[in-house]
Motif scaffolding. Sequence first.
Motif, mmCIF file in Angstrom:
data_model
loop_
_atom_site.group_PDB
_atom_site.id
_atom_site.type_symbol
_atom_site.label_atom_id
_atom_site.label_comp_id
_atom_site.label_asym_id
_atom_site.label_seq_id
_atom_site.Cartn_x
_atom_site.Cartn_y
_atom_site.Cartn_z
ATOM 1 N N THR A 255 -20.864 -5.840 -43.336
ATOM 2 C CA THR A 255 -21.215 -7.221 -43.019
ATOM 3 C C THR A 255 -21.860 -7.414 -41.653
ATOM 4 O O THR A 255 -22.779 -8.209 -41.508
ATOM 5 N N ALA A 256 -21.393 -6.719 -40.620
ATOM 6 C CA ALA A 256 -21.883 -7.005 -39.267
ATOM 7 C C ALA A 256 -21.840 -5.759 -38.413
ATOM 8 O O ALA A 256 -21.188 -4.758 -38.741
ATOM 9 N N ILE A 257 -22.548 -5.823 -37.278
ATOM 10 C CA ILE A 257 -22.520 -4.754 -36.289
ATOM 11 C C ILE A 257 -22.250 -5.360 -34.919
ATOM 12 O O ILE A 257 -22.553 -6.521 -34.667
ATOM 13 N N ALA A 258 -21.662 -4.574 -34.027
ATOM 14 C CA ALA A 258 -21.492 -4.977 -32.634
ATOM 15 C C ALA A 258 -22.635 -4.357 -31.854
ATOM 16 O O ALA A 258 -22.756 -3.131 -31.800
ATOM 17 N N SER A 259 -23.484 -5.192 -31.275
ATOM 18 C CA SER A 259 -24.694 -4.671 -30.652
ATOM 19 C C SER A 259 -25.245 -5.658 -29.644
ATOM 20 O O SER A 259 -25.042 -6.861 -29.762
ATOM 21 N N GLN A 260 -25.968 -5.136 -28.637
ATOM 22 C CA GLN A 260 -26.681 -5.990 -27.691
ATOM 23 C C GLN A 260 -28.154 -6.096 -28.060
ATOM 24 O O GLN A 260 -28.888 -6.871 -27.475
ATOM 25 N N THR A 261 -28.578 -5.304 -29.017
ATOM 26 C CA THR A 261 -30.002 -5.241 -29.363
ATOM 27 C C THR A 261 -30.301 -5.695 -30.780
ATOM 28 O O THR A 261 -31.442 -5.970 -31.113
ATOM 29 N N GLY A 262 -29.282 -5.779 -31.643
ATOM 30 C CA GLY A 262 -29.511 -6.076 -33.049
ATOM 31 C C GLY A 262 -29.529 -4.822 -33.894
ATOM 32 O O GLY A 262 -29.499 -4.889 -35.117
#
Length: 489
Positions: A255-262
């Motif tokens: 469902t989701a990722i943890a990221s600063q860039t996408g």
Amino acid sequence: MNTKKIFTLFSVSVLSALIAVIGYTYFVKPSPTVVEVPRAVYPAAQYTSLPSSSASQGQLPDLTIAAEKSIHSVVHVKTVSTQTTNYSGNPLYDFFFGPGMQMPRQQPVMGSGSGVIITTDGYIVTNNHVIEDATNIEVTLNDNRTFKAKMIGTDPATDIALIKIDATDLPYLEYGNSDGLKIGEWVLAVGNPFNLTSTVTAGIVSAKSRNINILRQGQGTLGIESFIQTDAAVNPGNSGGALVNTSGKLVGINTAIASQTGSYTGYSFAVPVSIVKKVVADLMEYGQVQRGVLGVSIRDVNSELNEELDLGTNQGAYVAEVVNGSGAEEAGIKKGDVIVSVENELVTKVSELQEKISRHRPGDKVNVTVIRDGKKKDFIVTLRNIYGSTDVVKADKPFNLLGASFEEVSKKEMMRLRISHGIKVTNVSAGKFREAGVQEGYIITKANRVPINSVEDLRKVVEMVEEGLFLSGIYPNGQVAYYAINLDY
């Protein structure tokens, strides 16, 4: 003589500087500054550039059997939605409606994600954010066959959606046991990142019952987050794809990722299958999720709260408020109780409590254990729906197909527009109104030639529709508009 003096002064300056640096280092001893970089959570259906490198996973177990089982059951989901923009400067439009008026224009927007086949006859589970607002959904199988999909139902509170294609004898994934997953256990993520179809990545379960506040931003307290956190690489386009165990069974929906860039930077999150299968079963049977609620406001217990309130535990879900007339109140649960288990399954935090309650429907009786005054007490709670009753909430399918909400038109506005009746469209989401081009603010005065004075009037007309719905109405700027809507899906 001058040269000697200059050399002497230079030597003294250098020596003084060295003494100052050494003295500062050994006697002042500065402490390093730690800067915490904020984390941003992105839905994995967003697009960005390809990463330039990937880290080695080291020695892996044999994952080929799991990959072979799952790769044929994961599909590529492509969507088309419409985005409304306003533009002005059209001389003809300015002539009729005045200079500076804006004219709405709809533009198609393409999207992409993944889905998982869960039955041989074409039911597919994906993320709600993958197909949200879509006017057209296309599914491509691993063997390159393409089908148009229809929407069965969505549950934004868990970010799960169910779609269906008209096909038979399809390969599908069996449900696994997400409760039985262990930290450090190997899992595979299967999906279509960056339109790279049939991609498999591997990693381990790095945490369970993780709350990242991505669903609560839009759903408030109804958002249910108890994600499986893994380090299997997941990128834009993986949304709605499968998280499988080494046996090739479905344990989560990526469902989701943890990221600063996408793009993927180390952690990804999947909705556990314990939640998915309940949501899917409800959508198949009722058309919408039957969500049982305790009727309490809760917060995580930690050492600070325990010390402040002398709770007798550092874990659990603290009951901050009890809703009047709720199942929790009737059972005897009180403000200040700490919920520590449901159906004899341990609860250490709010996300775990939400996950366990979300498996039940209104009317179900659950055993809730709390700590009160340092002692454990058991209560049998009859869960209610969000409306406060134990009834099954039935989906109003024909009316819900419209995808809109409404409000009464003020007398002042009716006088200004010289109309005597009507209801105003206040919001347009995925559905027939959006497909037909109906905009927010549109006032429906007649439906199939029947005057509309209330939402109930429109509902009755929709229920009687056999061929199509014809709307007459007016926009707040005085523009008269007519729409023909086909309610078949």
